[in-house]
Design a protein around this motif. Structure first.
Motif, PDB file in Angstrom:
ATOM      1  N   ASP A  77       8.506  16.037   3.010  1.00 54.26           N
ATOM      2  CA  ASP A  77       7.684  14.914   2.710  1.00 54.26           C
ATOM      3  C   ASP A  77       7.969  14.197   1.564  1.00 54.26           C
ATOM      4  OD1 ASP A  77       6.104  15.547   4.900  1.00 54.26           O
ATOM      5  OD2 ASP A  77       5.071  17.138   3.711  1.00 54.26           O
ATOM      6  N   LEU A  78       8.179  12.839   1.665  1.00 49.60           N
ATOM      7  CA  LEU A  78       8.321  11.725   0.535  1.00 49.60           C
ATOM      8  C   LEU A  78       7.096  11.006   0.379  1.00 49.60           C
ATOM      9  CD1 LEU A  78      10.237  10.607  -1.695  1.00 49.60           C
ATOM     10  CD2 LEU A  78      11.024   9.233   0.139  1.00 49.60           C
ATOM     11  N   PRO A  79       6.298  11.239  -0.840  1.00 42.35           N
ATOM     12  CA  PRO A  79       5.254  10.298  -1.206  1.00 42.35           C
ATOM     13  C   PRO A  79       5.558   9.046  -1.194  1.00 42.35           C
ATOM     14  CG  PRO A  79       5.253  12.319  -2.387  1.00 42.35           C
ATOM     15  CD  PRO A  79       6.387  12.372  -1.966  1.00 42.35           C
ATOM     16  N   ILE A  80       4.997   7.992  -0.887  1.00 43.28           N
ATOM     17  CA  ILE A  80       5.076   6.455  -1.492  1.00 43.28           C
ATOM     18  C   ILE A  80       3.792   5.837  -1.687  1.00 43.28           C
ATOM     19  CG2 ILE A  80       7.025   6.453   0.197  1.00 43.28           C
ATOM     20  CD1 ILE A  80       5.387   4.927   2.288  1.00 43.28           C
ATOM     21  N   LYS A  81       4.004   4.694  -2.368  1.00 42.53           N
ATOM     22  CA  LYS A  81       2.539   4.066  -2.607  1.00 42.53           C
ATOM     23  C   LYS A  81       2.378   2.856  -1.917  1.00 42.53           C
ATOM     24  CE  LYS A  81      -0.037   2.943  -6.782  1.00 42.53           C
ATOM     25  NZ  LYS A  81       0.165   2.771  -8.293  1.00 42.53           N
ATOM     26  N   VAL A  82       1.186   2.662  -1.355  1.00 35.36           N
ATOM     27  CA  VAL A  82       1.093   1.323  -0.428  1.00 35.36           C
ATOM     28  C   VAL A  82      -0.258   0.642  -1.102  1.00 35.36           C
ATOM     29  CG1 VAL A  82       0.231   0.567   1.786  1.00 35.36           C
ATOM     30  CG2 VAL A  82       1.991   2.378   1.608  1.00 35.36           C
ATOM     31  N   LEU A  83      -0.016  -0.640  -1.428  1.00 28.76           N
ATOM     32  CA  LEU A  83      -1.028  -1.416  -2.084  1.00 28.76           C
ATOM     33  C   LEU A  83      -1.189  -2.431  -0.978  1.00 28.76           C
ATOM     34  CD1 LEU A  83       0.967  -2.018  -5.461  1.00 28.76           C
ATOM     35  CD2 LEU A  83      -0.735  -0.247  -4.876  1.00 28.76           C
ATOM     36  N   PRO A  84      -2.380  -3.199  -1.364  1.00 31.94           N
ATOM     37  CA  PRO A  84      -3.164  -4.232  -0.655  1.00 31.94           C
ATOM     38  C   PRO A  84      -2.083  -5.484  -0.530  1.00 31.94           C
ATOM     39  CG  PRO A  84      -4.334  -4.085  -2.410  1.00 31.94           C
ATOM     40  CD  PRO A  84      -3.311  -3.160  -2.621  1.00 31.94           C
ATOM     41  N   THR A  85      -2.371  -6.522   0.245  1.00 32.65           N
ATOM     42  CA  THR A  85      -1.416  -7.812   0.276  1.00 32.65           C
ATOM     43  C   THR A  85      -2.325  -8.706   0.052  1.00 32.65           C
ATOM     44  OG1 THR A  85       0.190  -8.959   1.504  1.00 32.65           O
ATOM     45  CG2 THR A  85      -1.702  -8.206   2.813  1.00 32.65           C
ATOM     46  N   ASN A  86      -2.026 -10.132   0.301  1.00 30.67           N
ATOM     47  CA  ASN A  86      -2.840 -11.422  -0.210  1.00 30.67           C
ATOM     48  C   ASN A  86      -3.932 -11.155   1.171  1.00 30.67           C
ATOM     49  OD1 ASN A  86      -3.874 -13.946   0.235  1.00 30.67           O
ATOM     50  ND2 ASN A  86      -2.150 -14.588  -0.927  1.00 30.67           N
ATOM     51  N   PRO A  87      -5.324 -11.382   0.884  1.00 26.66           N
ATOM     52  CA  PRO A  87      -6.351 -11.184   1.764  1.00 26.66           C
ATOM     53  C   PRO A  87      -6.144 -12.544   2.878  1.00 26.66           C
ATOM     54  CG  PRO A  87      -7.096 -11.837  -0.021  1.00 26.66           C
ATOM     55  CD  PRO A  87      -5.550 -11.645  -0.539  1.00 26.66           C
ATOM     56  N   ILE A  88      -5.543 -13.432   2.658  1.00 28.83           N
ATOM     57  CA  ILE A  88      -5.414 -14.623   3.508  1.00 28.83           C
ATOM     58  C   ILE A  88      -4.475 -14.001   4.557  1.00 28.83           C
ATOM     59  CG2 ILE A  88      -4.665 -16.969   3.827  1.00 28.83           C
ATOM     60  CD1 ILE A  88      -5.548 -17.573   1.164  1.00 28.83           C
ATOM     61  N   LEU A  89      -3.492 -13.479   4.285  1.00 31.44           N
ATOM     62  CA  LEU A  89      -2.355 -12.890   5.132  1.00 31.44           C
ATOM     63  C   LEU A  89      -3.189 -11.956   5.943  1.00 31.44           C
ATOM     64  CD1 LEU A  89       0.452 -12.973   6.037  1.00 31.44           C
ATOM     65  CD2 LEU A  89       0.912 -11.173   4.257  1.00 31.44           C
ATOM     66  N   ALA A  90      -3.933 -10.969   5.450  1.00 30.69           N
ATOM     67  CA  ALA A  90      -4.571  -9.963   6.434  1.00 30.69           C
ATOM     68  C   ALA A  90      -5.423 -10.370   7.464  1.00 30.69           C
ATOM     69  CB  ALA A  90      -4.931  -8.954   5.267  1.00 30.69           C
ATOM     70  N   SER A  91      -5.913 -11.660   6.997  1.00 33.80           N
ATOM     71  CA  SER A  91      -7.026 -12.169   7.800  1.00 33.80           C
ATOM     72  C   SER A  91      -6.423 -12.729   8.972  1.00 33.80           C
ATOM     73  CB  SER A  91      -7.610 -13.449   7.320  1.00 33.80           C
ATOM     74  OG  SER A  91      -8.444 -13.045   5.985  1.00 33.80           O
ATOM     75  N   TYR A  92      -5.039 -12.835   9.245  1.00 34.55           N
ATOM     76  CA  TYR A  92      -4.577 -13.336  10.474  1.00 34.55           C
ATOM     77  C   TYR A  92      -4.815 -12.168  11.471  1.00 34.55           C
ATOM     78  CZ  TYR A  92      -2.684 -17.352   8.132  1.00 34.55           C
ATOM     79  OH  TYR A  92      -2.683 -18.436   7.150  1.00 34.55           O
ATOM     80  N   VAL A  93      -4.658 -10.948  11.054  1.00 30.65           N
ATOM     81  CA  VAL A  93      -4.451  -9.807  12.050  1.00 30.65           C
ATOM     82  C   VAL A  93      -5.987  -8.951  12.201  1.00 30.65           C
ATOM     83  CG1 VAL A  93      -1.940  -9.389  12.179  1.00 30.65           C
ATOM     84  CG2 VAL A  93      -3.554  -8.179  10.568  1.00 30.65           C
TER      85      VAL A  93
END
Length: 398
Positions: free
Chosen positions: A371-387
Motif C-alpha cells: 500500500d502506498l498512501p497518497i494525498k487527494v485534495l479538492p479542485t475548483n468547485p466550478i469544475l466539480a459542478s459539471y459532474v
C-alpha cells in the motif's frame, strides 16, 4: 339541456430556487441563491386572482448520518426540534430529515406579506458564507455529511412548505488560517459597499484556493520504490508525485527488467480508507472500510516495463478528518510472482521453423500486496459542478 360543467382551478404559487454558479462550493465561500416566487395564472384567466404569502425564510444546514452497526454516538438532545416538528407553523429546516443536524446558519427572512398578481413574479437573493471549518460533503459506508439549503414559506392559515436545495461542500485545509491583507483598513468605511466587499473577498478566497491547489499538486519529484518479496527483488516502481486533485490521473511505471523474480501479474487499485475514530467505534478494533474508485490489472510475464493511469473521480471526496471519521487515499498493489526460476518452456521445432514458446500447465506462485498512501485534495468547485449529481435549479408548487 346538457349539464354545465364548471372547472375549479386551484390557486398556487411556484417557488424556484437557482444556484447561479452551480451546486458545488468551497467551505468559506459565499453561497448565493436566487429564489423566485411566481403566480403562474395569466391575467386573462377567468379564475385568476392575486395570491398572498405570509412569509418566506431560508437557512443552510448539514445533516449527519451514522451507521448504527459501526458508529456509537452519544445521545443527542433533540427534544426542541422534536417538539417543533409537530407544529407545522414553525420553520424547522431539517423537519423530516434523517440523522442529526450538526451545522446550521442563522435563518434569514426573505419577505413578509407578499402579494402576487396574476402572472407576476418576484425574486429575492439569499447569500450566506459557508463555515470554513465545516466538514465536507461525504457519503461513506459508515457516515454521511449532507448539505441542503432549505426555503420555507407559508400561506395564511396554512402549513409551512419546504423547498430543499442540495449542494456539495469541498474543504481545503489551510484556508482557515490564511489572513487576507488589510489594504482597505486605511480607506474610509462605506456601509453601502458591504455586499460588494463581501463578493470581492469571496473572489479572493477562490483565487487563493486555486493558487494553493496548483502549488501543492504541481510539484514533481522522482519517487522510486523497490518491489521485493521474501525470495528477492521483483522490480521497481516509479511515480512522480503523491499529491493530486480530484479529477486528475494517478500515473505510475513499473520496471521488471531489474528484478530477479519473474512477475506474472499485477493489479493497482485506487482506494479510500474510511475509519471511525476509536472513541466512536461500535466494537473495539473494528475493521476499516475500503472503497475502490479505479483499478488496473495486467499480465506481465516477460514484460520489461509497464505503466498504468487511474483517474480520480471528480465526484469523489478528498481526504479529510473530523472528530468522528477519517478518510485517507492510497494505491493498493497486488503482485503474483513465479516460484520457479523459469516461467515458460521453450519448444524447438525443426531448423526451418521459427522458435515457439508455450506456457507451462502448472506453476508454483507467490502473492503479496503493498500500500502506498497518497494525498487527494479538492479542485475548483466550478469544475466539480459539471459532474455533480445535484441540479442547480429546484422548485415546488404551493
Amino acid at each position: 339541456m346538457s349539464p354545465v360543467c364548471s372547472r375549479i382551478v386551484q390557486a398556487m404559487i411556484e417557488v424556484l430556487a437557482k444556484l447561479g454558479r452551480g451546486p458545488v462550493f468551497l467551505a468559506g465561500e459565499v453561497l448565493e441563491c436566487v429564489i423566485t416566487f411566481t403566480n403562474p395564472l395569466s391575467a386573462s384567466s377567468t379564475s385568476a386572482s392575486s395570491e398572498m404569502l405570509a412569509w418566506a425564510s431560508a437557512q443552510i444546514h448539514c445533516q449527519f448520518h451514522a451507521s448504527e452497526n459501526r458508529v456509537a454516538l452519544p445521545p443527542s438532545d433533540g427534544s426542541k426540534h422534536d417538539v417543533q416538528a409537530e407544529n407545522e407553523t414553525v420553520f424547522v429546516p431539517n423537519r423530516g430529515e434523517r440523522g442529526q443536524c450538526i451545522l446550521s446558519t442563522p435563518p434569514k427572512i426573505l419577505f413578509c406579506d407578499l402579494r402576487l398578481d396574476p402572472g407576476e413574479s418576484k425574486s429575492y437573493s439569499y447569500c450566506e458564507t459557508l463555515p470554513v471549518d465545516a466538514p465536507p460533503s461525504f457519503r461513506g459506508q459508515s457516515v454521511k455529511y449532507v448539505y441542503k439549503l432549505t426555503v420555507g414559506c407559508q400561506r395564511v392559515n396554512s402549513p409551512i412548505k419546504l423547498l430543499r436545495v442540495p449542494f456539495r461542500v469541498l474543504v481545503l485545509h489551510g484556508l482557515k488560517d490564511y489572513q487576507f491583507p488589510q489594504d482597505e483598513a486605511v480607506a474610509p468605511s462605506n456601509p453601502f459597499l458591504e455586499e460588494e466587499e463581501g463578493l470581492k473577498k469571496d473572489s479572493r478566497l477562490a483565487d487563493l484556493a486555486t493558487e494553493l491547489l496548483m502549488v501543492a499538486t504541481s510539484r514533481r519529484s522522482l519517487h522510486l520504490y523497490n518491489i521485493s518479496n521474501t525470495r528477492g527483488k521483483v522490480g521497481t516502481f516509479c511515480i512522480f508525485k503523491t499529491v493530486y486533485k480530484i479529477g486528475e490521473d494517478v500515473i505510475g511505471t513499473f520496471k521488471f527488467s531489474e528484478g530477479d523474480i519473474p512477475c506474472l501479474q499485477f493489479s493497482v487499485s485506487l482506494q479510500t480508507e474510511e475509519s471511525i475514530q476509536e472513541e466512536f467505534q461500535r466494537r473495539r478494533g473494528q475493521p476499516v472500510s475500503f472503497t475502490v474508485h479505479a483499478r488496473h490489472q495486467e499480465s506481465c510475464l516477460h514484460t520489461t516495463q509497464s505503466s498504468f493511469s487511474l483517474p480520480i473521480p471528480l465526484s469523489s471526496t478528498p481526504g479529510f478528518t473530523t472528530n468522528i471519521v477519517s478518510l485517507k487515499w492510497r494505491l493498493h498493489f497486488e503482485f503474483v510472482t513465479s516460484g520457479e526460476s523459469a516461467a515458460t518452456c521453450l519448444v524447438l521445432g525443426s531448423q526451418s521453423e521459427a522458435v515457439t514458446w508455450t506456457g507451462v500447465e502448472q506453476m508454483e506462485v507467490d502473492t503479496f500486496s503493498w500500500d502506498l498512501p497518497i494525498k487527494v485534495l479538492p479542485t475548483n468547485p466550478i469544475l466539480a459542478s459539471y459532474v455533480s449529481q445535484f441540479s442547480s435549479t429546484n422548485s415546488i408548487t404551493i
